[in-house]
Design a protein around this motif. Structure first.
Motif, PDB file in Angstrom:
ATOM      1  N   ASP A  81      29.672  28.607  44.342  1.00  0.00           N
ATOM      2  CA  ASP A  81      30.354  27.477  43.698  1.00  0.00           C
ATOM      3  C   ASP A  81      30.836  27.751  42.279  1.00  0.00           C
ATOM      4  O   ASP A  81      31.157  26.824  41.534  1.00  0.00           O
ATOM      5  N   ARG A  82      30.915  29.004  41.864  1.00  0.00           N
ATOM      6  CA  ARG A  82      31.459  29.323  40.540  1.00  0.00           C
ATOM      7  C   ARG A  82      32.975  29.271  40.622  1.00  0.00           C
ATOM      8  O   ARG A  82      33.573  29.650  41.620  1.00  0.00           O
ATOM      9  N   THR A  83      33.606  28.788  39.536  1.00  0.00           N
ATOM     10  CA  THR A  83      35.056  28.627  39.521  1.00  0.00           C
ATOM     11  C   THR A  83      35.671  29.301  38.302  1.00  0.00           C
ATOM     12  O   THR A  83      35.002  29.532  37.300  1.00  0.00           O
ATOM     13  N   VAL A  84      36.963  29.567  38.429  1.00  0.00           N
ATOM     14  CA  VAL A  84      37.739  30.104  37.325  1.00  0.00           C
ATOM     15  C   VAL A  84      39.182  29.645  37.520  1.00  0.00           C
ATOM     16  O   VAL A  84      39.620  29.430  38.652  1.00  0.00           O
ATOM     17  N   VAL A  85      39.893  29.458  36.421  1.00  0.00           N
ATOM     18  CA  VAL A  85      41.321  29.136  36.478  1.00  0.00           C
ATOM     19  C   VAL A  85      42.085  30.394  36.091  1.00  0.00           C
ATOM     20  O   VAL A  85      41.791  31.011  35.055  1.00  0.00           O
ATOM     21  N   VAL A  86      43.027  30.780  36.945  1.00  0.00           N
ATOM     22  CA  VAL A  86      43.843  31.972  36.703  1.00  0.00           C
ATOM     23  C   VAL A  86      45.319  31.607  36.815  1.00  0.00           C
ATOM     24  O   VAL A  86      45.685  30.594  37.405  1.00  0.00           O
ATOM     25  N   ARG A  87      46.154  32.476  36.246  1.00  0.00           N
ATOM     26  CA  ARG A  87      47.609  32.307  36.310  1.00  0.00           C
ATOM     27  C   ARG A  87      48.178  33.399  37.206  1.00  0.00           C
ATOM     28  O   ARG A  87      47.855  34.570  37.043  1.00  0.00           O
ATOM     29  N   ILE A  88      49.036  33.022  38.134  1.00  0.00           N
ATOM     30  CA  ILE A  88      49.652  33.990  39.043  1.00  0.00           C
ATOM     31  C   ILE A  88      50.726  34.769  38.276  1.00  0.00           C
ATOM     32  O   ILE A  88      51.663  34.174  37.735  1.00  0.00           O
ATOM     33  N   ASN A  89      50.566  36.103  38.233  1.00  0.00           N
ATOM     34  CA  ASN A  89      51.556  36.939  37.553  1.00  0.00           C
ATOM     35  C   ASN A  89      51.896  38.210  38.338  1.00  0.00           C
ATOM     36  O   ASN A  89      52.576  39.091  37.836  1.00  0.00           O
ATOM     37  N   ASP A  90      51.407  38.296  39.575  1.00  0.00           N
ATOM     38  CA  ASP A  90      51.643  39.499  40.374  1.00  0.00           C
ATOM     39  C   ASP A  90      51.722  39.131  41.850  1.00  0.00           C
ATOM     40  O   ASP A  90      51.386  38.002  42.231  1.00  0.00           O
ATOM     41  N   ARG A  91      52.199  40.076  42.654  1.00  0.00           N
ATOM     42  CA  ARG A  91      52.271  39.905  44.100  1.00  0.00           C
ATOM     43  C   ARG A  91      51.179  40.724  44.755  1.00  0.00           C
ATOM     44  O   ARG A  91      50.863  41.825  44.341  1.00  0.00           O
ATOM     45  N   GLY A  92      50.630  40.200  45.794  1.00  0.00           N
ATOM     46  CA  GLY A  92      49.544  40.826  46.532  1.00  0.00           C
ATOM     47  C   GLY A  92      48.698  39.705  47.095  1.00  0.00           C
ATOM     48  O   GLY A  92      49.101  38.542  47.020  1.00  0.00           O
ATOM     49  N   PRO A  93      47.576  39.975  47.649  1.00  0.00           N
ATOM     50  CA  PRO A  93      46.969  41.276  47.857  1.00  0.00           C
ATOM     51  C   PRO A  93      47.712  42.071  48.939  1.00  0.00           C
ATOM     52  O   PRO A  93      48.428  41.505  49.755  1.00  0.00           O
ATOM     53  N   HIS A  94      47.485  43.374  48.923  1.00  0.00           N
ATOM     54  CA  HIS A  94      48.147  44.246  49.876  1.00  0.00           C
ATOM     55  C   HIS A  94      47.213  44.636  51.010  1.00  0.00           C
ATOM     56  O   HIS A  94      47.525  45.521  51.793  1.00  0.00           O
ATOM     57  N   THR A  95      46.074  43.969  51.109  1.00  0.00           N
ATOM     58  CA  THR A  95      45.112  44.186  52.178  1.00  0.00           C
ATOM     59  C   THR A  95      45.170  43.009  53.137  1.00  0.00           C
ATOM     60  O   THR A  95      45.079  41.853  52.712  1.00  0.00           O
ATOM     61  N   ARG A  96      45.328  43.300  54.412  1.00  0.00           N
ATOM     62  CA  ARG A  96      45.415  42.255  55.440  1.00  0.00           C
ATOM     63  C   ARG A  96      44.181  41.352  55.391  1.00  0.00           C
ATOM     64  O   ARG A  96      43.070  41.813  55.197  1.00  0.00           O
ATOM     65  N   GLY A  97      44.418  40.071  55.521  1.00  0.00           N
ATOM     66  CA  GLY A  97      43.325  39.108  55.566  1.00  0.00           C
ATOM     67  C   GLY A  97      42.863  38.597  54.216  1.00  0.00           C
ATOM     68  O   GLY A  97      42.001  37.730  54.149  1.00  0.00           O
ATOM     69  N   ARG A  98      43.426  39.096  53.134  1.00  0.00           N
ATOM     70  CA  ARG A  98      43.054  38.611  51.808  1.00  0.00           C
ATOM     71  C   ARG A  98      44.066  37.596  51.329  1.00  0.00           C
ATOM     72  O   ARG A  98      45.257  37.718  51.588  1.00  0.00           O
ATOM     73  N   LEU A  99      43.583  36.615  50.601  1.00  0.00           N
ATOM     74  CA  LEU A  99      44.418  35.527  50.090  1.00  0.00           C
ATOM     75  C   LEU A  99      44.873  35.769  48.654  1.00  0.00           C
ATOM     76  O   LEU A  99      46.003  35.449  48.285  1.00  0.00           O
ATOM     77  N   ILE A 100      43.988  36.330  47.836  1.00  0.00           N
ATOM     78  CA  ILE A 100      44.269  36.473  46.402  1.00  0.00           C
ATOM     79  C   ILE A 100      43.523  37.679  45.845  1.00  0.00           C
ATOM     80  O   ILE A 100      42.446  38.031  46.323  1.00  0.00           O
ATOM     81  N   ASP A 101      44.138  38.330  44.875  1.00  0.00           N
ATOM     82  CA  ASP A 101      43.489  39.371  44.075  1.00  0.00           C
ATOM     83  C   ASP A 101      43.381  38.821  42.660  1.00  0.00           C
ATOM     84  O   ASP A 101      44.384  38.399  42.088  1.00  0.00           O
ATOM     85  N   VAL A 102      42.189  38.836  42.101  1.00  0.00           N
ATOM     86  CA  VAL A 102      41.994  38.332  40.746  1.00  0.00           C
ATOM     87  C   VAL A 102      41.704  39.490  39.798  1.00  0.00           C
ATOM     88  O   VAL A 102      41.315  40.581  40.222  1.00  0.00           O
ATOM     89  N   SER A 103      41.906  39.270  38.518  1.00  0.00           N
ATOM     90  CA  SER A 103      41.597  40.285  37.507  1.00  0.00           C
ATOM     91  C   SER A 103      40.083  40.482  37.427  1.00  0.00           C
ATOM     92  O   SER A 103      39.294  39.658  37.912  1.00  0.00           O
ATOM     93  N   ARG A 104      39.686  41.566  36.768  1.00  0.00           N
ATOM     94  CA  ARG A 104      38.258  41.852  36.624  1.00  0.00           C
ATOM     95  C   ARG A 104      37.537  40.726  35.886  1.00  0.00           C
ATOM     96  O   ARG A 104      36.425  40.336  36.251  1.00  0.00           O
ATOM     97  N   ALA A 105      38.151  40.194  34.836  1.00  0.00           N
ATOM     98  CA  ALA A 105      37.525  39.101  34.074  1.00  0.00           C
ATOM     99  C   ALA A 105      37.282  37.890  34.966  1.00  0.00           C
ATOM    100  O   ALA A 105      36.224  37.260  34.898  1.00  0.00           O
ATOM    101  N   ALA A 106      38.253  37.564  35.807  1.00  0.00           N
ATOM    102  CA  ALA A 106      38.098  36.429  36.710  1.00  0.00           C
ATOM    103  C   ALA A 106      37.021  36.718  37.757  1.00  0.00           C
ATOM    104  O   ALA A 106      36.221  35.830  38.088  1.00  0.00           O
ATOM    105  N   ALA A 107      36.977  37.950  38.252  1.00  0.00           N
ATOM    106  CA  ALA A 107      35.954  38.328  39.238  1.00  0.00           C
ATOM    107  C   ALA A 107      34.556  38.210  38.642  1.00  0.00           C
ATOM    108  O   ALA A 107      33.621  37.767  39.310  1.00  0.00           O
TER     109      ALA A 107
END
Length: 127
Positions: A81-107
């Motif tokens: 249940d941890r949350t973070v707000v991020v801004r979309i600035n890139d395209r991806g993820p490039h792995t099938r079945g993934r919805l979003i790639d976040v930066s290391r800080a967000a992870a």
């Protein structure tokens, strides 16, 4: 005379296409989806994102296939249940079945650095 016009039209359409990873930009209003998340960090530091800005693993940004650049989304790790707000600035993820790639800080905020992936909910925020 028609050939140069046809060539110009073709060239214009190619130059105006969104990034190749994009499946077509969608309206973010009301966007709410669940799926896999991963993160990207040091190996991409300083490289240009699809939006043209340089990637910073310490900022709160993310890659999404269809949401417009600049869209702010809340990402919730469904296992803790941890949350973070991020801004979309890139395209991806490039792995099938993934919805979003976040930066290391967000992870890190989401508590997914050790596992590298998490099941998340992504909700667009209205500004």
């Amino acid at each position: 005379m028609l050939r140069p016009l046809g060539a110009c039209a073709l060239l214009s359409s190619i130059l105006l296409l969104p990034g190749c990873a994009s499946e077509g930009i969608i309206d973010p209003h009301g966007y709410n989806a669940t799926g896999g998340a991963s993160y990207y960090g040091a190996q991409h530091q300083g490289k240009r994102t699809a939006s043209g800005e340089r990637f910073d693993q310490n900022s709160y940004t993310a890659a999404h296939r269809q949401l417009p650049f600049g869209t702010r989304v809340q990402v919730t790790n469904l296992s803790n249940d941890r949350t973070v707000v991020v801004r979309i600035n890139d395209r991806g993820p490039h792995t099938r079945g993934r919805l979003i790639d976040v930066s290391r800080a967000a992870a890190e905020q989401l508590g997914m650095l050790r596992s590298g992936t998490a099941k998340v909910r992504v909700q667009a925020l209205d500004d």
